[in-house]
Every structure is written in C-alpha cells, then in structure tokens.
Design an enzyme around this catalytic site. Structure first.
Site, PDB file in Angstrom:
ATOM      1  N   HIS A  21       4.033   8.317  -5.743  1.00  0.00           N
ATOM      2  CA  HIS A  21       5.440   7.985  -5.498  1.00  0.00           C
ATOM      3  C   HIS A  21       5.652   6.493  -5.713  1.00  0.00           C
ATOM      4  CE1 HIS A  21       4.619   6.259  -1.592  1.00  0.00           C
ATOM      5  NE2 HIS A  21       4.141   7.394  -1.115  1.00  0.00           N
ATOM      6  N   HIS A  24       3.199   3.851  -4.309  1.00  0.00           N
ATOM      7  CA  HIS A  24       1.950   3.697  -5.066  1.00  0.00           C
ATOM      8  C   HIS A  24       2.213   2.902  -6.340  1.00  0.00           C
ATOM      9  CE1 HIS A  24       1.411   7.850  -3.093  1.00  0.00           C
ATOM     10  NE2 HIS A  24       0.855   6.949  -2.304  1.00  0.00           N
ATOM     11  N   CYS A 131      -4.292  11.404  14.188  1.00  0.00           N
ATOM     12  CA  CYS A 131      -3.153  11.639  13.292  1.00  0.00           C
ATOM     13  C   CYS A 131      -3.712  11.914  11.901  1.00  0.00           C
ATOM     14  CB  CYS A 131      -2.215  10.437  13.241  1.00  0.00           C
ATOM     15  SG  CYS A 131      -0.958  10.650  11.944  1.00  0.00           S
ATOM     16  N   CYS A 134      -2.350   9.531   9.150  1.00  0.00           N
ATOM     17  CA  CYS A 134      -3.051   8.237   9.032  1.00  0.00           C
ATOM     18  C   CYS A 134      -4.533   8.427   8.753  1.00  0.00           C
ATOM     19  CB  CYS A 134      -2.967   7.435  10.323  1.00  0.00           C
ATOM     20  SG  CYS A 134      -1.338   6.905  10.809  1.00  0.00           S
ATOM     21  N   CYS A 148       3.226   9.959  16.153  1.00  0.00           N
ATOM     22  CA  CYS A 148       2.720   8.773  15.453  1.00  0.00           C
ATOM     23  C   CYS A 148       3.915   7.976  14.937  1.00  0.00           C
ATOM     24  CB  CYS A 148       1.845   9.230  14.287  1.00  0.00           C
ATOM     25  SG  CYS A 148       1.465   7.924  13.109  1.00  0.00           S
ATOM     26  N   HIS A 151       4.056   8.537  11.143  1.00  0.00           N
ATOM     27  CA  HIS A 151       4.209   9.931  10.690  1.00  0.00           C
ATOM     28  C   HIS A 151       4.851  10.768  11.787  1.00  0.00           C
ATOM     29  CE1 HIS A 151       0.799   8.240   8.359  1.00  0.00           C
ATOM     30  NE2 HIS A 151       1.417   8.835   7.364  1.00  0.00           N
ATOM     31  N   LYS A 297      13.482   4.611   5.521  1.00  0.00           N
ATOM     32  CA  LYS A 297      12.147   4.954   5.079  1.00  0.00           C
ATOM     33  C   LYS A 297      12.274   6.030   3.988  1.00  0.00           C
ATOM     34  CE  LYS A 297       7.898   6.736   6.625  1.00  0.00           C
ATOM     35  NZ  LYS A 297       6.922   7.301   7.235  1.00  0.00           N
ATOM     36  N   LYS A 300      11.041  12.752   2.072  1.00  0.00           N
ATOM     37  CA  LYS A 300      11.581  13.962   1.454  1.00  0.00           C
ATOM     38  C   LYS A 300      12.744  14.495   2.277  1.00  0.00           C
ATOM     39  CE  LYS A 300       7.382  15.582  -0.744  1.00  0.00           C
ATOM     40  NZ  LYS A 300       6.150  16.044  -0.179  1.00  0.00           N
TER      41      LYS A 300
HETATM   42  N1  MSP Z   1      -6.150   6.484   0.802  1.00  0.00           N
HETATM   43  C1  MSP Z   1      -5.720   5.366   1.566  1.00  0.00           C
HETATM   44  C2  MSP Z   1      -6.219   4.066   0.977  1.00  0.00           C
HETATM   45  C3  MSP Z   1      -7.691   3.929   0.863  1.00  0.00           C
HETATM   46  S1  MSP Z   1      -8.131   2.447   0.099  1.00  0.00           S
HETATM   47  C4  MSP Z   1      -9.782   2.314   0.325  1.00  0.00           C
HETATM   48  C5  MSP Z   1      -4.196   5.332   1.619  1.00  0.00           C
HETATM   49  N2  MSP Z   1      -3.558   5.977   0.636  1.00  0.00           N
HETATM   50  S2  MSP Z   1      -1.961   6.114   0.493  1.00  0.00           S
HETATM   51  O1  MSP Z   1      -1.756   7.065  -0.573  1.00  0.00           O
HETATM   52  O2  MSP Z   1      -1.357   6.386   1.735  1.00  0.00           O
HETATM   53  O3  MSP Z   1      -1.477   4.719  -0.050  1.00  0.00           O
HETATM   54  C6  MSP Z   1      -1.087   3.658   0.803  1.00  0.00           C
HETATM   55  C7  MSP Z   1      -0.616   2.529  -0.049  1.00  0.00           C
HETATM   56  O4  MSP Z   1       0.489   2.945  -0.892  1.00  0.00           O
HETATM   57  C8  MSP Z   1      -0.036   1.335   0.691  1.00  0.00           C
HETATM   58  O5  MSP Z   1      -1.012   0.475   1.214  1.00  0.00           O
HETATM   59  C9  MSP Z   1       0.738   0.679  -0.425  1.00  0.00           C
HETATM   60  O6  MSP Z   1      -0.137   0.083  -1.315  1.00  0.00           O
HETATM   61  C10 MSP Z   1       1.396   1.877  -1.088  1.00  0.00           C
HETATM   62  N3  MSP Z   1       2.674   2.226  -0.452  1.00  0.00           N
HETATM   63  C11 MSP Z   1       3.028   3.466  -0.008  1.00  0.00           C
HETATM   64  N4  MSP Z   1       4.313   3.412   0.449  1.00  0.00           N
HETATM   65  C12 MSP Z   1       4.816   2.175   0.335  1.00  0.00           C
HETATM   66  C13 MSP Z   1       6.053   1.548   0.664  1.00  0.00           C
HETATM   67  N5  MSP Z   1       7.079   2.208   1.173  1.00  0.00           N
HETATM   68  N6  MSP Z   1       6.151   0.204   0.436  1.00  0.00           N
HETATM   69  C14 MSP Z   1       5.134  -0.521  -0.112  1.00  0.00           C
HETATM   70  N7  MSP Z   1       3.964   0.058  -0.430  1.00  0.00           N
HETATM   71  C15 MSP Z   1       3.760   1.384  -0.218  1.00  0.00           C
HETATM   72  O7  MSP Z   1      -3.658   4.716   2.495  1.00  0.00           O
END
Ligand code: MSP
Length: 472
Positions: A21, A24, A131, A134, A148, A151, A297, A300
C-alpha cells in the site's frame, strides 16, 4: 561532502499479509532516491539497496489461512505483487529479500546459536497480551479500552507459553552507550531523544521464540520452538550480505530507513542482537513520520486507502514519486490527499517543468539549435547534495524546483520569443544549461524525466517533444 566509499541502504521488509500500500511505497521510494543518489556519486557497484518481504509469523499464517492457501504458496503470491509494484514504481533495488529463502534460515539459526552459546538466551514463561497486528506483546500503555492503539480492530490474545528469552536488559545499557558514543546514530533528533528516554526507563528481557506458531524458522537447539518473527526479520539486513562473497563488504548497513512505528526494533533490539552476536552496528537508523489520508488513518473501513498501482496508472511512476516525497517533510508526520496530489501535479509538473521543457525545446527547434551529446552536467548541485546527505529528500526536491522557478522567471523577463540570431542562441544556451542542472539533480527522484531532458537537449538536433506531463 562525505567521505563514503560505499553505501548500503535498506527498507523494512514488509509483511505479506496484504498487498503493498501507499505506506510501503512511501518508504521504498525514499530509499530508492537515496540509492540512486549514491550510485551517481560513488558508482553503481558501490551501492547496495535492499528491500523485500517479511513472510513468517502468526499474522502472515492467519492471512494465508483466510485466503485458503498454504503459507508458502500465499507468500509467493503476495511477494510477487510487491516485486511487480516496485517495478511499476521504478524501484532500483539490488536484492529483493524473502525471509522464506532457505539460505536465510541458516543465517538466522547460526546467529541465534552464537547468542545462545554466549549465554544470552534462556528459557522462561511469558504471560502477556499479544497483538497479532503488531506481532508483539503489548505494554500496558499500548492498550486502550482493551484494544491495541495501532490495531483497534484486532482481537488481542492473552497468551502464556514457554519462550526463550534474550537478555535485552543486560545488553541495553551497552547499546545506549554505543549510541551515546556515536557508534551508530538514530535520526531525526526528536526520535533519538524518545529512544534514549525509553532505553533509560528500564528494559526487560524479550521473548525471542514461539511455541504456538509453526510458520517460522525453528530454533536450532530446540526445534519445538520457532524464532520470533521480528528476530527473523531484522536478521534479513545481515543475511542479504552473506549469500554472495561480493556482498560481504557491504555489512554493516549505512542506512536503515523505516517509519517511527518500528523504530524501537531498529534502534535498540537490532543493535542488541548484533552486539550479542559480536557483529558491527549499522551507521544510521532513520525514522520518518507516519501519514494520514485526508486527515484520517488510511484504512479499508474508512475507504481512504490509496493504491500505489492505481496512482502509477493515473500519474506515471515519476510523478507519483514526486508527489509522495514532496507531500510533507520527510521525518515529520503528515497528511496526503488526492486533491492536493492533482493540484501539485498540474502546478509543478504539467505547468511547471513539463511546460518549461516544451517552450525551450520549441524555441530551440525553431532556432535550429543542436544539443551537444555528452555535455549534460554530471554533478549534483551543492544544496541538493547537502539535502540528500542529511537525509532530506523533500528539501532536495524543493531546491530543484527553485532552479525550475528561476528559469521560468528568466524566460518571462527576457521574452526570448522576441529575440533573433545570436541573442536568441545565447539565451537558449543558458536555459539549456539550467535544464541540464535540473536533469542531473532530479535523477534520483524522477529517473524518466531526467532521461527525457537529456534526450531532448543533449543528444543531437533539438525537437519539441510530446508533452511530458499531460494536464489533469
Ligand atoms: N515486517 C515489519 C518490518 C520488519 S523490518 C525488519 C513491518 N512491516 S509492515 O508491512 O507493517 O511495514 C511497516 C512500514 O511500512 C513502516 O515502518 C513504514 O515504513 C511503512 N508504512 C506503513 N504505513 C505507513 C504510513 N501510514 N505512513 C508512513 N509509513 C508507513 O512492520
């Protein structure tokens, strides 16, 4: 200017419980800009850019079950969607890492065994509130009204099971000391202060294995446990440099980028694991902010999820990258909106650089000007370099758009369409030098635009191209 010889940059590896999304995409585009910047400065072979997917653990196993797939098949499918999305976004990663890669299992097991042999892992019982969103046990302040904070729709689970524990309490003061001595750093400053405060407030040991989760890497000395997904995931940064001899030299990483939600794992737990295993620490851990969409935030249920693939279809990869990185200051929290994306696209790209390229090319074509191949500037402007080297991509882009605005003003003031002969050629040459500056500086952010400017103005007879950015 820095004295770097090489540069190793990472993104988090993303959970494959859902499609990629916008969050990422945001982190990955920023990392890509840093990688491209350093490739230009240091040479392609001296940069290593790592991204990938986090494929083990309870959350992914549950998503696979919900989709009616075996976990490996499910993770294969979602990992492929990431690869595809990053291709669409022109992400120039060197390795796409997957934690289900069998080579990773061995690296994780060897590293854990080392820490176990050093006496820093012991068996105990964990009782707490877990959770799955998380993938961690929550502390009391992370639970509000039984949910959480990150979440709120995820059901929390009271769990009690035998786990292996890592002596984080013993390592944390050493990690803090390393941070304070500058052995590694956490930026921006505000987030560093938060981390230091938390480190000083007393750290407990953490559980690093699970009995109830089978989708994971078995603990080497006790295969009835699997490795805690976060430990498995963090080790990817090291593991990726161990598969080929030619990559060994990149360890330790120069820059780990992630959002603030997972900074704790990257700024303390990761360093503690590395220290326990006797490995060197990364140079910089950089946390950017979190964004909301239209003030809320992204979720969905609210219906404000922005799909990066659709955004690329709408605007093209270059423009989308630009819109993401200029939306708010990197490091801060911010807000995104589709309406603002459109406004900015029209103002800065269609009516901005796009229009400028057309106008200058049009005049140059009429004046029968030759673009001299190979004369494109190659070095970044000092303010762009300094913004990039202090990890401020939004500032770098602002500096580039100042060049664009300045050029726009010159053209407005000088009215070159009224000039003829040598005077016109002289004015056009100055504009083209400026466009060359834009092209080289914008390369890390908008690689296609950079190439288009080079093709129009720096390779033979100049012709007015089709519009680079159609108005929306
Ligand atoms: N799998 C773990 C990370 C392991 S790294 C050794 C994880 N994955 S995640 O899919 O949840 O990705 C989290 C990351 O996605 C955040 O740290 C950030 O880089 C990015 N983001 C997800 N949503 C975001 C926002 N709304 N705003 C900014 N970045 C966001 O955690």
């Amino acid at each position: 200017m820095s004295d770097r010889k090489q540069f190793y940059v990472t993104t988090p590896i993303y959970y494959v419980n859902e499609r990629p999304h916008l969050g990422h995409a945001y982190t990955t585009v920023a990392a890509d800009a840093f990688a491209r910047y350093w490739r230009k400065v240091l040479g392609d072979e001296n940069v290593f850019f790592l991204t990938g997917t986090d494929e083990h653990g309870a959350k992914v196993a549950a998503a696979a079950e919900k989709a009616g797939r075996a976990p490996q098949q499910f993770t294969d499918e979602v990992a492929a969607q990431y690869v595809e999305t990053w291709q669409l976004l022109n992400i120039s990663y060197d390795t796409f890492f997957r934690t289900t890669d069998p080579r990773h299992r061995k690296v994780v097991q060897d590293l854990l065994q080392k820490i176990y042999d050093a006496g820093l892992i012991y068996k105990g019982t964990y009782k707490g509130t877990y959770c799955i969103g998380c993938e961690k046990y929550l502390s009391p302040e992370e639970i509000v009204d039984g949910h959480c904070v990150l979440h709120p729709t995820t059901q929390l689970v009271e769990q009690e099971e035998e786990n292996y524990f890592f002596k984080l309490s013993e390592l944390a003061p050493r990690v803090l000391d390393a941070l304070e001595r500058g052995e590694y750093r956490v930026i921006p400053e505000g987030r560093r202060a938060e981390i230091v405060g938390k480190m000083q407030s007393g750290i407990e040991d953490i559980s690093i294995s699970r009995q109830g989760v089978t989708w994971g890497i078995p603990v080497p000395w006790d295969e009835s446990h699997t490795t805690y997904v976060w430990v498995d995931a963090l080790i990817n940064y090291y593991s990726a440099t161990q598969f080929e001899d030619s990559l060994n030299r990149f360890w330790p990483a120069d820059l780990h980028i992630m959002a603030k939600d997972i900074l704790w794992f990257h700024a303390l737990i990761w360093e503690a694991l590395l220290m326990a295993a006797g490995l060197p620490l990364p140079e910089t851990v950089l946390a950017h902010g979190f964004f909301t969409v239209d003030g809320q935030k992204m979720s969905k249920s609210i219906g404000n999820v922005i799909d990066p693939v659709q955004m690329v279809e709408e605007y093209g990869a270059d423009s989308f990258r630009y819109l993401l990185l200029t939306a708010f200051a990197f490091g801060n929290d911010g807000d995104l909106s589709l309406a603002r994306f459109r406004e900015k696209y029209n103002a800065d790209l269609a009516n901005g650089i796009g229009n400028l390229v057309s106008r200058v090319a049009n005049l140059a074509e009429k004046a029968e000007l030759e673009g001299s191949a190979g004369s494109m500037p190659q070095a970044f402007s000092p303010d762009v370099a300094s913004a990039m080297e202090s990890f401020k991509p939004d500032e770098a882009l602002r500096a580039i758009w100042e060049i664009v605005a300045e050029l726009d003003r010159s053209i407005h003031d000088e009215e070159p369409w009224k000039l003829r002969g040598e005077e016109l050629r002289e004015a056009l040459s100055r504009y083209i030098v400026k466009l060359g500056e834009v092209a080289v500086n914008v390369g890390p952010f908008m690689p296609a635009l950079s190439q288009a400017i080079e093709a129009v103005f720096f390779s033979g007879p100049i012709r007015k191209p089709d519009p680079l950015f159609l108005r929306k």
